[in-house]
Design a protein around this motif. Structure first.
Motif, PDB file in Angstrom:
ATOM      1  N   TYR A  94       0.839  -1.194   0.000  1.00 36.30           N
ATOM      2  CA  TYR A  94       0.000   0.000   0.000  1.00 36.30           C
ATOM      3  C   TYR A  94       0.880   1.252   0.000  1.00 36.30           C
ATOM      4  N   SER A  95       0.369   2.292  -0.632  1.00 40.87           N
ATOM      5  CA  SER A  95       1.094   3.567  -0.660  1.00 40.87           C
ATOM      6  C   SER A  95       0.084   4.706  -0.721  1.00 40.87           C
ATOM      7  N   ILE A  96       0.471   5.858  -0.133  1.00 45.95           N
ATOM      8  CA  ILE A  96      -0.336   7.081  -0.176  1.00 45.95           C
ATOM      9  C   ILE A  96       0.215   7.944  -1.310  1.00 45.95           C
ATOM     10  N   CYS A 242       4.583   2.892   4.662  1.00 47.01           N
ATOM     11  CA  CYS A 242       3.454   2.146   5.217  1.00 47.01           C
ATOM     12  C   CYS A 242       3.915   0.781   5.706  1.00 47.01           C
ATOM     13  N   LYS A 243       3.307   0.330   6.806  1.00 54.21           N
ATOM     14  CA  LYS A 243       3.557  -0.990   7.363  1.00 54.21           C
ATOM     15  C   LYS A 243       2.243  -1.755   7.382  1.00 54.21           C
ATOM     16  N   PHE A 244       2.347  -3.025   7.033  1.00 55.34           N
ATOM     17  CA  PHE A 244       1.168  -3.880   6.920  1.00 55.34           C
ATOM     18  C   PHE A 244       1.240  -4.980   7.984  1.00 55.34           C
ATOM     19  N   ARG A 245       0.083  -5.281   8.590  1.00 56.77           N
ATOM     20  CA  ARG A 245      -0.010  -6.347   9.585  1.00 56.77           C
ATOM     21  C   ARG A 245      -1.352  -7.051   9.442  1.00 56.77           C
ATOM     22  N   LEU A 246      -1.330  -8.352   9.635  1.00 58.22           N
ATOM     23  CA  LEU A 246      -2.542  -9.160   9.533  1.00 58.22           C
ATOM     24  C   LEU A 246      -2.999  -9.562  10.919  1.00 58.22           C
ATOM     25  N   ARG A 247      -4.286  -9.372  11.203  1.00 60.39           N
ATOM     26  CA  ARG A 247      -4.849  -9.745  12.497  1.00 60.39           C
ATOM     27  C   ARG A 247      -6.024 -10.673  12.301  1.00 60.39           C
TER      28      ARG A 247
END
Length: 248
Positions: A94-96, A242-247
């Motif tokens: 993802y990116s802004i 951006c940092k991505f995390r799965l929950r």
């Protein structure tokens, strides 16, 4: 002739010490009864209380349950391993790309009204995995510990090796914001930029081939440095990550 007196030996005394127990009865066929009694007393072993069947049944139930749980964990682990080897999953990116401030005004009651338009690029690099973006998402913009605006992402499906550009509108109102305005102006004059944070909480469902898994959540955290917060103007993004995390 003189007669010598005859000396007669004294007869044994008739008073002999009689035994308290007759000799014939002092021993049994297997031994001395007195010793037998002592032996029986010294080798006495108390009987253990009978075991309760309820406790053993409970132990068996616990053992069976633990075995079933262990088998379930092994089966789930094996399934995940097979899916990983077959589909070779990769994390989305993802990116802004664009940030526009359409409203940024301090009201008479010292509340701050803000509105942003954000352009987000979402990339799915997987060849065999699709992503369903479900309802219930939430995206927010923060300055330090103050939430400025919030919005939500649309519901859509992202196919294999697909890149999707998403435009999101956000708005918000912050109470007692006079101090925040002063801090923003001072930081912009001192450093020449303003740090913002974007948080995305997105429920998704992953599709492996024809298998659609249960719903999980993507958590995206982006740090963005902008040149200013001038309303009705496209804000220049100086840097972003951006940092991505799965929950689950």
């Amino acid at each position: 002739m003189s007669r010598h007196p005859k000396i007669h030996p004294e007869a044994p005394s008739a008073r002999a010490s009689a035994p308290l127990v007759p000799r014939a009865a002092s021993r049994s066929e297997q031994g001395d009864p007195a010793k037998d009694v002592l032996t029986q007393r010294s080798t006495y072993v108390p009987l253990a209380p009978p075991r309760k069947r309820g406790r053993s049944c409970c132990c068996r139930c616990v053992c069976y349950t633990l075995c079933l749980l262990l088998l379930l964990v092994v089966a789930v682990g094996a399934t995940i391993g097979i899916l990983y080897l077959v589909f070779k999953p990769k994390l989305p990116d993802y990116s802004i790309d664009r940030l526009q401030l359409t409203q940024f005004a301090l009201n008479q009651d010292s509340s701050l009204s803000t509105a942003f338009n954000v352009t987000i690029t979402a990339k799915n690099p997987n060849e065999k995995i699709g992503i369903y973006y479900e309802d219930g998402s939430k995206i927010t913009v923060w300055y330090n510990e103050t939430k400025l605006s919030e919005g939500s992402l649309p519901k859509f499906y992202q196919g294999h090796e697909n890149t999707t550009v998403i435009d999101v509108e956000m708005s918000g109102q912050t109470q007692d914001a006079a101090g925040i305005m002063t801090t923003l102006e001072e930081q912009q004059q001192t450093t020449g930029n303003i740090p913002l944070r974007l948080r995305v909480d997105q429920p998704v469902r992953i599709k492996f081939g024809k298998l659609k898994l249960m719903e999980v959540r993507f958590l995206v955290r982006c740090g963005v440095f902008v040149d200013s917060l001038a309303p009705n103007n496209v804000i220049k993004i100086q840097s972003s990550s951006c940092k991505f995390r799965l929950r689950l």
